[in-house]
Design a protein around this motif. Structure first.
Motif, PDB file in Angstrom:
ATOM      1  N   LEU A  31       0.833  -1.206   0.000  1.00 34.64           N
ATOM      2  CA  LEU A  31       0.000   0.000   0.000  1.00 34.64           C
ATOM      3  C   LEU A  31       0.871   1.260   0.000  1.00 34.64           C
ATOM      4  N   ALA A  32       1.913   1.258   0.823  1.00 32.33           N
ATOM      5  CA  ALA A  32       2.789   2.431   0.903  1.00 32.33           C
ATOM      6  C   ALA A  32       3.534   2.662  -0.400  1.00 32.33           C
ATOM      7  N   SER A  33       3.782   1.597  -1.166  1.00 31.66           N
ATOM      8  CA  SER A  33       4.591   1.738  -2.388  1.00 31.66           C
ATOM      9  C   SER A  33       3.923   2.621  -3.426  1.00 31.66           C
ATOM     10  N   PHE A  34       2.596   2.579  -3.504  1.00 33.78           N
ATOM     11  CA  PHE A  34       1.934   3.460  -4.479  1.00 33.78           C
ATOM     12  C   PHE A  34       1.337   4.702  -3.820  1.00 33.78           C
ATOM     13  N   ILE A  35       0.875   4.578  -2.581  1.00 26.99           N
ATOM     14  CA  ILE A  35       0.337   5.759  -1.893  1.00 26.99           C
ATOM     15  C   ILE A  35       1.433   6.792  -1.685  1.00 26.99           C
ATOM     16  N   GLY A  36       2.648   6.328  -1.422  1.00 28.31           N
ATOM     17  CA  GLY A  36       3.768   7.232  -1.182  1.00 28.31           C
ATOM     18  C   GLY A  36       4.209   8.022  -2.401  1.00 28.31           C
ATOM     19  N   GLU A  37       3.716   7.668  -3.587  1.00 29.38           N
ATOM     20  CA  GLU A  37       4.051   8.431  -4.784  1.00 29.38           C
ATOM     21  C   GLU A  37       3.327   9.774  -4.824  1.00 29.38           C
ATOM     22  N   GLN A  38       2.218   9.889  -4.070  1.00 34.73           N
ATOM     23  CA  GLN A  38       1.423  11.114  -4.114  1.00 34.73           C
ATOM     24  C   GLN A  38       1.189  11.751  -2.749  1.00 34.73           C
ATOM     25  N   PHE A  39       1.433  10.995  -1.692  1.00 37.82           N
ATOM     26  CA  PHE A  39       1.141  11.485  -0.352  1.00 37.82           C
ATOM     27  C   PHE A  39       2.319  11.194   0.576  1.00 37.82           C
ATOM     28  N   SER A  40       2.357  11.901   1.704  1.00 41.00           N
ATOM     29  CA  SER A  40       3.336  11.602   2.747  1.00 41.00           C
ATOM     30  C   SER A  40       2.836  10.402   3.544  1.00 41.00           C
ATOM     31  N   VAL A  41       3.661   9.347   3.659  1.00 43.62           N
ATOM     32  CA  VAL A  41       3.193   8.073   4.219  1.00 43.62           C
ATOM     33  C   VAL A  41       4.076   7.616   5.366  1.00 43.62           C
ATOM     34  N   LYS A  42       3.430   7.080   6.410  1.00 40.03           N
ATOM     35  CA  LYS A  42       4.112   6.300   7.441  1.00 40.03           C
ATOM     36  C   LYS A  42       3.279   5.048   7.674  1.00 40.03           C
ATOM     37  N   THR A  43       3.887   4.015   8.241  1.00 37.37           N
ATOM     38  CA  THR A  43       3.166   2.781   8.518  1.00 37.37           C
ATOM     39  C   THR A  43       3.210   2.474  10.003  1.00 37.37           C
ATOM     40  N   ALA A  44       2.248   1.671  10.432  1.00 34.92           N
ATOM     41  CA  ALA A  44       2.169   1.227  11.829  1.00 34.92           C
ATOM     42  C   ALA A  44       1.588  -0.172  11.841  1.00 34.92           C
ATOM     43  N   THR A  45       2.007  -0.992  12.817  1.00 29.99           N
ATOM     44  CA  THR A  45       1.534  -2.374  12.891  1.00 29.99           C
ATOM     45  C   THR A  45       1.149  -2.741  14.317  1.00 29.99           C
ATOM     46  N   LEU A  46       0.420  -3.836  14.423  1.00 28.79           N
ATOM     47  CA  LEU A  46      -0.179  -4.249  15.683  1.00 28.79           C
ATOM     48  C   LEU A  46       0.835  -4.436  16.803  1.00 28.79           C
ATOM     49  N   ASP A  47       1.981  -5.045  16.499  1.00 25.23           N
ATOM     50  CA  ASP A  47       2.918  -5.436  17.551  1.00 25.23           C
ATOM     51  C   ASP A  47       3.872  -4.321  17.982  1.00 25.23           C
ATOM     52  N   GLU A  48       3.755  -3.141  17.393  1.00 31.53           N
ATOM     53  CA  GLU A  48       4.537  -2.002  17.859  1.00 31.53           C
ATOM     54  C   GLU A  48       3.943  -1.470  19.163  1.00 31.53           C
ATOM     55  N   PRO A  49       4.733  -0.776  19.987  1.00 27.39           N
ATOM     56  CA  PRO A  49       4.167  -0.138  21.180  1.00 27.39           C
ATOM     57  C   PRO A  49       2.988   0.763  20.804  1.00 27.39           C
ATOM     58  N   GLU A  50       1.898   0.629  21.547  1.00 28.98           N
ATOM     59  CA  GLU A  50       0.659   1.368  21.275  1.00 28.98           C
ATOM     60  C   GLU A  50       0.162   1.107  19.849  1.00 28.98           C
ATOM     61  N   HIS A  51       0.496  -0.076  19.327  1.00 31.02           N
ATOM     62  CA  HIS A  51       0.133  -0.476  17.955  1.00 31.02           C
ATOM     63  C   HIS A  51       0.627   0.528  16.914  1.00 31.02           C
ATOM     64  N   GLY A  52       1.638   1.294  17.261  1.00 30.03           N
ATOM     65  CA  GLY A  52       2.158   2.302  16.348  1.00 30.03           C
ATOM     66  C   GLY A  52       1.292   3.538  16.227  1.00 30.03           C
ATOM     67  N   LEU A  53       0.199   3.584  16.986  1.00 24.52           N
ATOM     68  CA  LEU A  53      -0.755   4.692  16.881  1.00 24.52           C
ATOM     69  C   LEU A  53      -0.703   5.543  18.150  1.00 24.52           C
ATOM     70  N   THR A  54       0.443   6.155  18.361  1.00 20.66           N
ATOM     71  CA  THR A  54       0.614   7.034  19.511  1.00 20.66           C
ATOM     72  C   THR A  54      -0.177   8.320  19.315  1.00 20.66           C
ATOM     73  N   GLU A  55      -0.276   9.076  20.390  1.00 22.32           N
ATOM     74  CA  GLU A  55      -0.942  10.385  20.285  1.00 22.32           C
ATOM     75  C   GLU A  55      -0.253  11.252  19.241  1.00 22.32           C
ATOM     76  N   ASP A  56       1.070  11.237  19.223  1.00 24.78           N
ATOM     77  CA  ASP A  56       1.804  12.066  18.269  1.00 24.78           C
ATOM     78  C   ASP A  56       1.549  11.622  16.838  1.00 24.78           C
ATOM     79  N   VAL A  57       1.569  10.312  16.595  1.00 25.93           N
ATOM     80  CA  VAL A  57       1.329   9.809  15.239  1.00 25.93           C
ATOM     81  C   VAL A  57      -0.059  10.210  14.762  1.00 25.93           C
TER      82      VAL A  57
END
Length: 239
Positions: A31-57
């Motif tokens: 998904l990031a490979s084509f979305i990143g061609e037109q938009f600013s992209v970051k990824t997050a996954t379940l097993d990251e701390p806070e599922h990668g969805l911190t308040e800052d993110v």
């Protein structure tokens, strides 16, 4: 530039060799490979701390894309509440494929979000039923996928604000496969294609729909409303 965060459960890719072959960088990576061609992209996954969805993110996310399947129950209720609040404040949300059963989608819909399904490797025809909508720009009358998991009605969701796509499957089933909603200041787009063992996210029309969906879901400049106690704007107290 629109800031997009792609959230992926990222479990099948670690254990299933078929998924590893189709999506060697993970579904989020494709998904990031084509979305990143037109938009600013970051990824997050379940097993990251806070599922990668911190308040800052989340505070820096304009549109969140959500893919999940077998580990919905492992998503923390605290993180679900955090995402829910951000949607109400104006963050866009795109829910893909089996994300229909995610905690966040069910919380926003207020229903079971259940459906019929069958994984038989047959083709799918996704009909554009709202041809003037910006989400279908450049897509044409339908999308033909050689393989996609069957999802069938009844799909237990509220009546969509806008119905964008209806899919047909060779077994005779149909499915409301593209739906939009508004919750608070936020816009939501559900899009059905994306089973983990089929290459749906390599299809150029599917990619175009997701890109269009990002633009549609992105926050407007409208201010978040004021709630709670409110001083009178007119009357004796203001004379």
């Amino acid at each position: 530039m629109i800031q997009v965060t792609i959230w992926n459960e990222f479990r099948h890719e670690k254990t299933n060799p078929v998924v590893q072959e189709v999506y060697p960088q993970g579904l989020h990576g494709q998904l990031a490979s084509f979305i990143g061609e037109q938009f600013s992209v970051k990824t997050a996954t379940l097993d990251e701390p806070e599922h990668g969805l911190t308040e800052d993110v989340l505070s820096e996310t304009d549109v969140l894309i959500w893919w999940g399947h077998k580990a919905h129950d492992e998503v923390s209720d605290e993180i679900v509440a955090r995402v829910h609040q951000r949607v109400l404040e104006g963050m866009g949300l795109i829910v893909l494929h089996s994300g229909h059963f995610s905690k966040i989608f069910k919380k926003l819909m207020g229903t079971s979000c259940d459906l019929k399904w069958r994984e038989d490797g047959q083709h799918c025809r996704i009909w554009n039923v709202n041809p003037s909508h910006p989400i279908v720009e450049g897509v044409g009358e339908y999308i033909e996928l050689e393989q996609e998991e069957m999802y069938g009605e009844h799909f237990d969701i509220p009546a969509p604000d806008e119905l964008i796509f209806v899919s047909w499957f060779p077994g005779g089933e149909v499915f409301r496969s593209g739906c939009t909603y508004r919750r608070g200041n936020g816009k939501i787009f559900y899009f059905q294609p994306g089973h983990e063992t089929y290459p749906s996210y390599y299809d150029k029309k599917v990619q175009r729909v997701i890109e269009n969906g990002i633009r549609w879901c992105a926050p407007t400049e409208n201010n978040y409303p004021t709630y709670g106690h409110y001083e009178a704007r007119e009357g004796a107290n203001n004379e």
